[in-house]
Each structure stands twice: as structure tokens, then as C-alpha cells.
Design a protein around this motif. Structure first.
Motif, PDB file in Angstrom:
ATOM      1  N   LYS A  49       0.895  -1.353   0.025  1.00  9.36           N
ATOM      2  CA  LYS A  49      -0.213  -0.114  -0.010  1.00  9.36           C
ATOM      3  C   LYS A  49       0.927   1.228  -0.073  1.00  9.36           C
ATOM      4  O   LYS A  49       1.911   1.362   0.857  1.00  9.36           O
ATOM      5  CB  LYS A  49      -0.883   0.020   1.212  1.00  9.36           C
ATOM      6  CG  LYS A  49      -2.039   0.935   1.270  1.00  9.36           C
ATOM      7  CD  LYS A  49      -2.798   0.549   2.363  1.00  9.36           C
ATOM      8  CE  LYS A  49      -3.924   1.663   2.565  1.00  9.36           C
ATOM      9  NZ  LYS A  49      -4.863   1.809   3.665  1.00  9.36           N
ATOM     10  N   HIS A  50       0.483   2.115  -0.844  1.00  4.67           N
ATOM     11  CA  HIS A  50       1.224   3.601  -0.813  1.00  4.67           C
ATOM     12  C   HIS A  50       0.737   4.710  -0.742  1.00  4.67           C
ATOM     13  O   HIS A  50      -0.626   4.736  -1.273  1.00  4.67           O
ATOM     14  CB  HIS A  50       2.332   3.314  -2.206  1.00  4.67           C
ATOM     15  CG  HIS A  50       1.769   3.492  -3.329  1.00  4.67           C
ATOM     16  ND1 HIS A  50       0.969   2.674  -4.085  1.00  4.67           N
ATOM     17  CD2 HIS A  50       1.671   4.596  -4.063  1.00  4.67           C
ATOM     18  CE1 HIS A  50       0.633   2.888  -5.086  1.00  4.67           C
ATOM     19  NE2 HIS A  50       0.897   4.297  -5.350  1.00  4.67           N
ATOM     20  N   LEU A  51       1.180   5.853  -0.554  1.00  2.22           N
ATOM     21  CA  LEU A  51       0.725   6.960  -0.235  1.00  2.22           C
ATOM     22  C   LEU A  51       1.646   8.255  -0.759  1.00  2.22           C
ATOM     23  O   LEU A  51       2.755   8.129  -0.178  1.00  2.22           O
ATOM     24  CB  LEU A  51       0.255   7.428   1.057  1.00  2.22           C
ATOM     25  CG  LEU A  51      -0.487   8.565   1.508  1.00  2.22           C
ATOM     26  CD1 LEU A  51      -1.874   8.631   0.805  1.00  2.22           C
ATOM     27  CD2 LEU A  51      -0.665   8.718   2.860  1.00  2.22           C
ATOM     28  N   LYS A  52       1.388   9.122  -1.686  1.00  2.00           N
ATOM     29  CA  LYS A  52       2.240  10.128  -2.065  1.00  2.00           C
ATOM     30  C   LYS A  52       2.151  11.518  -1.067  1.00  2.00           C
ATOM     31  O   LYS A  52       0.865  11.810  -0.938  1.00  2.00           O
ATOM     32  CB  LYS A  52       2.148  10.668  -3.334  1.00  2.00           C
ATOM     33  CG  LYS A  52       2.768   9.519  -4.232  1.00  2.00           C
ATOM     34  CD  LYS A  52       2.719   9.795  -5.826  1.00  2.00           C
ATOM     35  CE  LYS A  52       3.345   8.561  -6.495  1.00  2.00           C
ATOM     36  NZ  LYS A  52       3.638   8.802  -7.694  1.00  2.00           N
ATOM     37  N   LEU A  53       2.952  11.978  -0.646  1.00  3.92           N
ATOM     38  CA  LEU A  53       2.931  13.253   0.342  1.00  3.92           C
ATOM     39  C   LEU A  53       3.753  14.413  -0.238  1.00  3.92           C
ATOM     40  O   LEU A  53       4.951  14.072  -0.823  1.00  3.92           O
ATOM     41  CB  LEU A  53       3.206  12.893   1.896  1.00  3.92           C
ATOM     42  CG  LEU A  53       2.396  11.634   2.422  1.00  3.92           C
ATOM     43  CD1 LEU A  53       3.258  11.283   3.626  1.00  3.92           C
ATOM     44  CD2 LEU A  53       1.025  12.193   2.792  1.00  3.92           C
ATOM     45  N   LEU A  70      -1.071   7.298   8.662  1.00  2.50           N
ATOM     46  CA  LEU A  70      -1.189   8.427   8.092  1.00  2.50           C
ATOM     47  C   LEU A  70      -2.641   8.771   7.636  1.00  2.50           C
ATOM     48  O   LEU A  70      -2.923   9.865   7.792  1.00  2.50           O
ATOM     49  CB  LEU A  70      -0.093   8.617   6.923  1.00  2.50           C
ATOM     50  CG  LEU A  70       1.162   8.560   6.710  1.00  2.50           C
ATOM     51  CD1 LEU A  70       2.010   8.590   5.884  1.00  2.50           C
ATOM     52  CD2 LEU A  70       1.813   9.849   7.815  1.00  2.50           C
ATOM     53  N   GLU A  71      -3.393   7.570   6.941  1.00  4.68           N
ATOM     54  CA  GLU A  71      -4.627   7.815   6.663  1.00  4.68           C
ATOM     55  C   GLU A  71      -5.519   8.243   7.635  1.00  4.68           C
ATOM     56  O   GLU A  71      -6.523   8.869   7.783  1.00  4.68           O
ATOM     57  CB  GLU A  71      -5.044   6.820   5.467  1.00  4.68           C
ATOM     58  CG  GLU A  71      -4.446   6.566   4.215  1.00  4.68           C
ATOM     59  CD  GLU A  71      -4.795   5.502   3.317  1.00  4.68           C
ATOM     60  OE1 GLU A  71      -4.908   4.505   3.856  1.00  4.68           O
ATOM     61  OE2 GLU A  71      -4.467   5.686   2.219  1.00  4.68           O
ATOM     62  N   LYS A  78       0.398  16.659  10.842  1.00  2.00           N
ATOM     63  CA  LYS A  78       1.124  15.665  11.499  1.00  2.00           C
ATOM     64  C   LYS A  78       1.868  14.396  10.852  1.00  2.00           C
ATOM     65  O   LYS A  78       2.430  13.629  11.386  1.00  2.00           O
ATOM     66  CB  LYS A  78      -0.072  14.788  12.575  1.00  2.00           C
ATOM     67  CG  LYS A  78      -0.702  15.794  13.291  1.00  2.00           C
ATOM     68  CD  LYS A  78      -1.534  15.050  14.060  1.00  2.00           C
ATOM     69  CE  LYS A  78      -2.498  15.940  15.093  1.00  2.00           C
ATOM     70  NZ  LYS A  78      -3.425  15.336  16.092  1.00  2.00           N
ATOM     71  N   ALA A  79       1.851  14.608   9.681  1.00  2.45           N
ATOM     72  CA  ALA A  79       2.450  13.460   8.718  1.00  2.45           C
ATOM     73  C   ALA A  79       3.865  13.306   9.062  1.00  2.45           C
ATOM     74  O   ALA A  79       4.387  12.195   9.199  1.00  2.45           O
ATOM     75  CB  ALA A  79       2.130  13.506   7.314  1.00  2.45           C
TER      76      ALA A  79
END
Length: 163
Positions: A49-53, A70-71, A78-79
Motif C-alpha cells: 500500500k502506498h501514499l504520496k505526500l 497516515l490515513e 502531523k504526517a
């Protein structure tokens, strides 16, 4: 008690091999990978699972269990704190690691208990040793050729146009 083992890989092949070995040993439960957003992620990390920030003008891609945290937090302000604590990094070192990620390195971390932590550290150490040995052997071969043709060993004539 669990702890987080984190390793910075400058070579994507080494990071890919480390992730592959962690998965083979079933040590990937708390596995995380952080990379620059535009960086190609190793094939061994596909399916995570991935997330771009975007944090402090850095565009990063977070893969693994940290994405759920994070989600769930929902607040991207707060990331940075969640990533730092999730990777087990002290505040003093966090900036260094993120600068290295921005430069193209990959950051791999695993949350593990004490017994598993020894195995994870061993895998990271073995992968680093194997890849640094390859790099040293290539460097050694190049340097031995350079030493064989060292122009400083030639007699100096005073005419610097020859050198």
C-alpha cells in the motif's frame, strides 16, 4: 517489546534485495519503504500500500504500514511527526534521512520484536556487505589500472605541455 530497524540504501538494487529477503523470511509485517515520489520503486515493493505526500517541499512516496497510520490521522500537518516516529528516527537524524531520500536514496524500515530485530539487522548487514564488496572490487580493478599508468612516475622534463 517491538522496535524499529531502519536502513538507508543508496543503491536501489540493494534495497530491492533487502525487501525480497525480508519477505522470504516472513519479516515484512511492519515493513515500510520511503522514496522520492518520482523514483521508481523496486519490484519487490510492488503490492505494498502506498501514499504520496508533500512534506516541507519534499515529494515523497510512503509504502507499507505507515500509510494506514497516515490515513487514520487524516491531518497531513502531523504526517512528518508520524513518519519520524514510525521509522524510529530521532529528530536530529530525521532531516539527514529525508535529505538522502530527496537525493534518490531509499529508506527501508521494519518494526519487529527483539528476536526478529536481530534477523532484520543481519539481513540489512548482509545486503550492504554484498553490495559494497561488489563496488569495492570494481573500484580496485580501476585503481590498479590507473596505478600502472601513473604519469607521475615518468621523468620530469620541465616541458609541461607534455603532461
Amino acid at each position: 517489546m517491538s522496535r524499529v530497524i531502519t536502513k538507508l540504501f543508496r543503491d536501489p538494487e540493494a534495497a530491492s534485495l533487502a525487501i525480497k529477503r525480508l519477505k522470504e523470511e516472513s519479516l515484512d509485517k511492519g515493513l515500510n519503504l520511503i522514496a522520492r515520489s518520482d523514483k521508481k520503486v523496486p519490484a519487490s515493493a510492488h503490492g505494498m500500500k502506498h501514499l504520496k505526500l508533500k512534506i516541507n517541499a519534499r515529494e515523497i512516496s510512503v509504502h507499507g504500514g505507515l500509510t494506514s497510520s497516515l490515513e487514520a490521522a487524516g491531518a497531513m500537518e502531523k504526517a512528518e511527526e508520524l513518519i519520524r516516529t514510525g521509522l524510529g528516527l530521532p529528530e536530529e537524524s530525521y532531516g539527514y534521512y529525508m535529505d538522502a531520500v530527496s537525493a534518490g536514496s531509499l529508506l527501508v524500515s521494519v518494526e519487529a520484536d527483539e528476536e526478529q530485530a536481530k534477523k532484520v539487522s543481519g539481513i540489512f548487514r548482509d545486503v550492504e556487505r554484498d553490495h559494497s564488496a561488489d563496488a569495492k572490487s570494481a573500484t580496485f580493478n580501476n585503481s590498479s589500472r590507473m596505478a600502472a599508468t601513473n604519469s607521475l612516475d615518468a621523468a620530469m622534463s620541465g616541458d609541461f605541455r607534455k603532461y
